[in-house]
Design a protein around this motif. Structure first.
Motif, PDB file in Angstrom:
ATOM      1  N   VAL A 307      -5.658  -2.756   2.239  1.00 51.17           N
ATOM      2  CA  VAL A 307      -4.696  -2.769   1.147  1.00 51.17           C
ATOM      3  C   VAL A 307      -5.381  -2.284  -0.138  1.00 51.17           C
ATOM      4  O   VAL A 307      -6.282  -2.950  -0.655  1.00 51.17           O
ATOM      5  N   LEU A 308      -4.948  -1.132  -0.623  1.00 48.88           N
ATOM      6  CA  LEU A 308      -5.546  -0.554  -1.822  1.00 48.88           C
ATOM      7  C   LEU A 308      -4.800  -0.958  -3.094  1.00 48.88           C
ATOM      8  O   LEU A 308      -5.380  -0.968  -4.170  1.00 48.88           O
ATOM      9  N   PHE A 309      -3.525  -1.277  -2.949  1.00 47.93           N
ATOM     10  CA  PHE A 309      -2.752  -1.733  -4.107  1.00 47.93           C
ATOM     11  C   PHE A 309      -1.585  -2.581  -3.623  1.00 47.93           C
ATOM     12  O   PHE A 309      -0.904  -2.239  -2.646  1.00 47.93           O
ATOM     13  N   LEU A 329      -6.842   5.429  -8.925  1.00 49.72           N
ATOM     14  CA  LEU A 329      -5.559   4.756  -8.768  1.00 49.72           C
ATOM     15  C   LEU A 329      -4.885   4.613 -10.128  1.00 49.72           C
ATOM     16  O   LEU A 329      -5.446   4.021 -11.051  1.00 49.72           O
ATOM     17  N   GLU A 330      -3.672   5.161 -10.241  1.00 48.69           N
ATOM     18  CA  GLU A 330      -2.896   5.066 -11.472  1.00 48.69           C
ATOM     19  C   GLU A 330      -1.743   4.091 -11.252  1.00 48.69           C
ATOM     20  O   GLU A 330      -0.928   4.283 -10.347  1.00 48.69           O
ATOM     21  N   THR A 331      -1.670   3.056 -12.074  1.00 44.68           N
ATOM     22  CA  THR A 331      -0.585   2.092 -11.984  1.00 44.68           C
ATOM     23  C   THR A 331       0.104   1.948 -13.337  1.00 44.68           C
ATOM     24  O   THR A 331      -0.419   2.389 -14.367  1.00 44.68           O
ATOM     25  N   MET A 332       1.301   1.350 -13.316  1.00 43.49           N
ATOM     26  CA  MET A 332       2.054   1.074 -14.543  1.00 43.49           C
ATOM     27  C   MET A 332       2.347  -0.418 -14.612  1.00 43.49           C
ATOM     28  O   MET A 332       2.861  -0.999 -13.656  1.00 43.49           O
ATOM     29  N   ARG A 333       2.021  -1.021 -15.749  1.00 39.22           N
ATOM     30  CA  ARG A 333       2.412  -2.399 -16.021  1.00 39.22           C
ATOM     31  C   ARG A 333       3.369  -2.379 -17.198  1.00 39.22           C
ATOM     32  O   ARG A 333       2.985  -2.044 -18.316  1.00 39.22           O
ATOM     33  N   ASP A 334       4.618  -2.694 -16.941  1.00 34.94           N
ATOM     34  CA  ASP A 334       5.664  -2.551 -17.953  1.00 34.94           C
ATOM     35  C   ASP A 334       5.636  -1.149 -18.567  1.00 34.94           C
ATOM     36  O   ASP A 334       5.740  -0.961 -19.775  1.00 34.94           O
ATOM     37  N   VAL A 335       5.469  -0.141 -17.709  1.00 41.75           N
ATOM     38  CA  VAL A 335       5.531   1.282 -18.037  1.00 41.75           C
ATOM     39  C   VAL A 335       4.355   1.727 -18.906  1.00 41.75           C
ATOM     40  O   VAL A 335       4.412   2.765 -19.553  1.00 41.75           O
ATOM     41  N   SER A 336       3.289   0.947 -18.943  1.00 40.48           N
ATOM     42  CA  SER A 336       2.073   1.354 -19.640  1.00 40.48           C
ATOM     43  C   SER A 336       0.984   1.595 -18.608  1.00 40.48           C
ATOM     44  O   SER A 336       0.847   0.829 -17.647  1.00 40.48           O
ATOM     45  N   ALA A 337       0.205   2.656 -18.789  1.00 37.97           N
ATOM     46  CA  ALA A 337      -0.708   3.132 -17.750  1.00 37.97           C
ATOM     47  C   ALA A 337      -1.991   2.310 -17.657  1.00 37.97           C
ATOM     48  O   ALA A 337      -2.550   1.870 -18.675  1.00 37.97           O
ATOM     49  N   HIS A 338      -2.438   2.145 -16.430  1.00 49.28           N
ATOM     50  CA  HIS A 338      -3.739   1.537 -16.135  1.00 49.28           C
ATOM     51  C   HIS A 338      -4.375   2.366 -15.020  1.00 49.28           C
ATOM     52  O   HIS A 338      -3.690   2.820 -14.106  1.00 49.28           O
ATOM     53  N   ILE A 339      -5.705   2.539 -15.099  1.00 47.61           N
ATOM     54  CA  ILE A 339      -6.398   3.361 -14.100  1.00 47.61           C
ATOM     55  C   ILE A 339      -7.620   2.612 -13.579  1.00 47.61           C
ATOM     56  O   ILE A 339      -8.385   2.026 -14.354  1.00 47.61           O
ATOM     57  N   GLU A 340      -7.778   2.633 -12.256  1.00 46.55           N
ATOM     58  CA  GLU A 340      -8.935   2.063 -11.603  1.00 46.55           C
ATOM     59  C   GLU A 340      -9.575   3.103 -10.691  1.00 46.55           C
ATOM     60  O   GLU A 340      -8.899   4.041 -10.246  1.00 46.55           O
ATOM     61  N   VAL A 341     -10.837   2.897 -10.390  1.00 46.12           N
ATOM     62  CA  VAL A 341     -11.556   3.747  -9.445  1.00 46.12           C
ATOM     63  C   VAL A 341     -11.887   2.900  -8.223  1.00 46.12           C
ATOM     64  O   VAL A 341     -12.556   1.865  -8.324  1.00 46.12           O
ATOM     65  N   LEU A 342     -11.389   3.343  -7.058  1.00 47.16           N
ATOM     66  CA  LEU A 342     -11.642   2.639  -5.800  1.00 47.16           C
ATOM     67  C   LEU A 342     -12.657   3.431  -4.987  1.00 47.16           C
ATOM     68  O   LEU A 342     -12.599   4.665  -4.935  1.00 47.16           O
ATOM     69  N   THR A 343     -13.568   2.689  -4.346  1.00 47.57           N
ATOM     70  CA  THR A 343     -14.625   3.333  -3.574  1.00 47.57           C
ATOM     71  C   THR A 343     -14.719   2.683  -2.205  1.00 47.57           C
ATOM     72  O   THR A 343     -14.868   1.456  -2.112  1.00 47.57           O
ATOM     73  N   PRO A 344     -14.615   3.459  -1.134  1.00 49.33           N
ATOM     74  CA  PRO A 344     -14.769   2.862   0.196  1.00 49.33           C
ATOM     75  C   PRO A 344     -16.213   2.410   0.417  1.00 49.33           C
ATOM     76  O   PRO A 344     -17.167   3.092   0.030  1.00 49.33           O
ATOM     77  N   ALA A 345     -16.345   1.225   0.997  1.00 54.20           N
ATOM     78  CA  ALA A 345     -17.676   0.669   1.240  1.00 54.20           C
ATOM     79  C   ALA A 345     -17.610  -0.200   2.487  1.00 54.20           C
ATOM     80  O   ALA A 345     -16.530  -0.539   2.974  1.00 54.20           O
ATOM     81  N   ASP A 346     -18.780  -0.559   3.010  1.00 55.69           N
ATOM     82  CA  ASP A 346     -18.826  -1.454   4.167  1.00 55.69           C
ATOM     83  C   ASP A 346     -18.164  -2.776   3.791  1.00 55.69           C
ATOM     84  O   ASP A 346     -18.487  -3.377   2.767  1.00 55.69           O
ATOM     85  N   GLY A 348     -14.949  -3.123   3.067  1.00 56.16           N
ATOM     86  CA  GLY A 348     -13.764  -2.972   2.216  1.00 56.16           C
ATOM     87  C   GLY A 348     -13.985  -1.973   1.108  1.00 56.16           C
ATOM     88  O   GLY A 348     -14.972  -1.234   1.104  1.00 56.16           O
ATOM     89  N   TRP A 349     -13.083  -1.975   0.159  1.00 57.98           N
ATOM     90  CA  TRP A 349     -13.124  -1.043  -0.963  1.00 57.98           C
ATOM     91  C   TRP A 349     -13.481  -1.806  -2.235  1.00 57.98           C
ATOM     92  O   TRP A 349     -12.973  -2.900  -2.480  1.00 57.98           O
TER      93      TRP A 349
END
Length: 698
Positions: A307-309, A329-346, A348-349
């Motif tokens: 599960v990535l999001f 990963l670009e998400t919106m919280r109440d239509v305001s932008a948030h960005i995270e960086v996900l990295t695959p690893a042993d 999980g991510w």
């Protein structure tokens, strides 16, 4: 009460290029030109808007293909535009040195055709040839020509296709996967390709190998080759409707393996992963999640997702993009932008935030280089904040590559977000950009909405809106109503089909909230929307006319009993319902603005705008509604651009003219002190109304 009858007297206006219909259009255009374009401030406003659109210091956004950054550019000198490229080293300069690949103005002049650029598919990984798409005057249908990037010329004996709603992509150095109009049976009922064929160089497309075939009632068939080094493979599939599809892995022997995800899920392969966004609950995961599977394991029956999001009540997935080793990963919280960086690893991510993203802003990943590096181009802007283009590498600091200047004076302007309460109690967010009305008192306000097809309206820096509306003292409002994607698939699905009035009620609630807060008054409140948003405008006109002082509907959808018979309309049945289904027809007729117009009801002034060359939403929607309003004595103006397609404009001159019409008209109506002017009676009538207008399916 006089309503539109089942015997539609204006079917003749659906004949797009009919002599009588075009004569009627010319008369209406002349009326609008006199009433709006003749305004004392129109020419100056249009010139200032054109200046913004043509500005040489705009950010030239690019797409990386190998060592080059590619850009398509239009300005006063290049009206139709140039396709060009440069290197990153040269791009860093204030005035980069560009290599022009294709001058569309020169091509249009040489061929005496109003070509409009529609894009290019560059062959990967060699980056030596491209499949260039050009449309006549901005329509969705395109011609396709193979282009040699080395010589800068079209390939004489290369892949070429005449005008059609074609889908095409490279399937090797000498083959493509293509779907196009090959005569009877080759298109779906929606007018899109029904087959996927492997077309090999030097052979007639009609003789190409049939790879996949959809059903006539599907929206379209599609096929593509994944050229990621080490993961080369092909996929085919069909869109059952606008939101349901099925995908297959195409094995080298021609057999297919179904990608067994729900029909309403969005799924694709990236390297060893299968990435899925379910639009309904699946495998215990909620609607709007982002899930990753090992593709080979999934095809063998394993249904264990990573599960990535996971969405929540206020947060939704906006987008995502791959670099070589990470997922942004670009998400919106109440239509305001948030960005995270996900990295695959042993095990999980891992995830880390991407810092430096301001509140109430628009942040988007413009481009990445997923085959080679962890480079990313990030655009950051806001309602009063011009775009900044940053170049970064995951794990390192980013740098500013380009900074757009202010195009309008933001002095005294503020940005706020409020929530209105809709009829059923739903909280509906909206943004307000403009002067502080607590100190100035109510003023002219323009409320914009869309509310359909899971399209999200997010913050952006609107140079044209700033100059055309904010600078003269107006307030601009964006309503994030249901039907959109601001809170994920559930927000969209809440206004599907017979539930479409939920979107209308949301928009009405925002309008009422603006008045209650003292931002504006009904007489000073205008509304604007286009395409599906044009349906929203028609609903406001006929449902709650007392809420608005003026309405503008651009390329609108207004006859909900015939939309499925006109151009691409059949592809929208999943959004609205099927007029041929007795279960759907009652709610569609109740929704249909064209059928709700009454003689004995007062309506605010309305401007209807469309394009003769719109081959997506038929211009007959706007034409017929304008004619009906005129017949019943209501204040309406109509403008039809002869080119431009569904965008309404094929170049910056047309775009500036259209925007100047909108803002001048609204300012006239929302600041007037007397009753609206009503144009004279209908003068153009058909000499012989065609029994079956061309292209309508009647």
């Amino acid at each position: 009460m006089r309503n539109v009858s089942d015997d539609d007297p204006y079917l003749w206006l659906e004949d797009v290029s009919g002599e009588d219909a075009l004569a009627w259009v010319a008369e209406r255009n002349a009326e609008t030109a006199g009433a709006v374009a003749g305004d004392a401030g129109f020419d100056l406003l249009k010139a200032r808007l054109r200046e913004v659109l043509d500005a040489s210091d705009r950010i030239p956004y690019t797409v990386r293909r190998g060592e080059y950054l590619y850009n398509f550019w239009q300005d006063a000198e290049h009206v139709r535009g140039v396709w060009r490229r440069t290197t990153l080293e040269r791009y860093r300069q204030d005035a980069p040195d560009w290599e022009v690949l294709l001058d569309v103005d020169a091509l249009a002049a040489a061929e005496d055709e109003k070509w409009v650029w529609d894009g290019a598919n560059v062959r990967h990984p060699a980056y030596d040839r491209a499949l260039v798409r050009l449309s006549r005057d901005g329509g969705d249908a395109v011609v396709v020509r193979e282009f040699d990037l080395g010589s800068g010329e079209f390939v004489d004996d290369g892949f070429r296709l005449p005008e059609a709603k074609t889908r095409i992509g490279w399937a090797g150095p000498d083959a493509v996967l293509v779907g196009t109009d090959l005569g009877p049976g080759s298109l779906t009922d929606s007018g899109y390709p029904r087959t996927v064929r492997r077309w090999r160089r030097g052979t007639p497309v009609a003789d190409s190998e049939l790879v996949f075939e959809a059903e006539p009632g599907d929206v379209s068939a599609w096929g593509y080759r994944d050229t990621t080094p080490g993961f080369e493979r092909e996929f085919v599939g069909r869109s059952l409707d606008f939101y349901r599809s099925e995908s297959h892995l195409l094995r080298p022997d021609g057999t297919r393996v179904r990608i067994d995800v729900p029909e309403d899920a969005v799924a694709y392969a990236h390297r060893q992963y299968l990435i899925v966004t379910p639009k309904s609950e699946w495998l215990g995961q909620p609607t709007g999640s982002l899930l990753a599977f090992d593709l080979d394991a999934f095809l063998s029956g394993d249904r264990t997702p990573e599960v990535l999001f996971t969405p929540d009540r206020r947060t939704a997935l906006a987008d995502h993009a791959w670099t070589r080793d990470h997922l942004i990963l670009e998400t919106m919280r109440d239509v305001s932008a948030h960005i995270e960086v996900l990295t695959p690893a042993d095990g999980g991510w891992t995830r880390e935030p991407l810092v430096g993203v301001p509140a109430l802003s628009a942040v988007s990943v413009v481009d990445t280089d997923p085959d080679v590096s962890d480079e990313y181009f990030l655009d950051v802007s806001g309602f009063l904040q011009p775009s900044t283009l940053r170049l970064g590498h995951i794990g390192a600091a980013s740098e500013v590559l380009k900074q757009a200047p202010h195009r309008f004076d933001p002095t005294g302007l503020t940005v706020d977000q409020h929530f209105a309460t809709s009829r059923d109690g739903t909280r509906v967010p909206y943004f307000v950009i403009g002067p502080d009305r607590a100190t100035t008192g109510p003023g002219p306000t323009l409320l914009y909405g869309y509310g359909g097809f899971e399209v999200s309206l997010t913050p952006y820096y609107g140079s044209v809106t700033g100059r055309g509306w904010l600078e003269r003292g107006g307030t601009y409002v964006i309503a994030n109503i249901r039907g959109g994607g601001e809170y994920g698939p559930d927000w969209h699905q809440a206004a599907l089909g017979a539930e479409r009035p939920r979107a209308f009620e949301d928009f009405e609630a925002v309008a009422e909230d603006l008045v209650a807060r003292g931002v504006t008054t009904p007489a000073m409140l205008g509304a604007q929307g286009g395409s599906n948003g044009g349906l929203l405008m028609g609903a406001m006109l006929t449902r709650r006319p007392e809420l608005f002082g003026a309405i503008v509907a651009e390329v609108p959808l207004l006859d909900m009993t015939r939309f499925h018979k006109l151009l691409a309309g059949a592809s929208w049945i999943a959004e609205y319902g099927d007029p041929d289904d007795e279960a759907d027809l009652p709610h569609l007729r109740a929704l249909s603005p064209y059928h709700r117009i009454e003689a004995d009801r007062d309506y605010p002034p309305v401007l209807l705008m469309t394009s003769t060359r719109d081959d997506r939403v038929h211009p007959g929607h706007a034409r017929k509604t304008a004619a009906r309003l005129r017949e019943l004595g209501h204040p309406v103006l109509f403008h039809e651009n002869t080119g431009g397609g569904h965008a309404g404009a094929g170049d910056n001159e047309q775009a500036a003219h259209n925007s100047a019409l909108v803002y001048t008209y609204l300012w006239q109506q929302l600041t007037r002190t007397g009753p609206p002017a009503i144009p004279g009676p209908l003068t153009a009538t058909p000499t012989a109304a065609p029994a079956a207008p061309s292209g309508t399916g009647s």
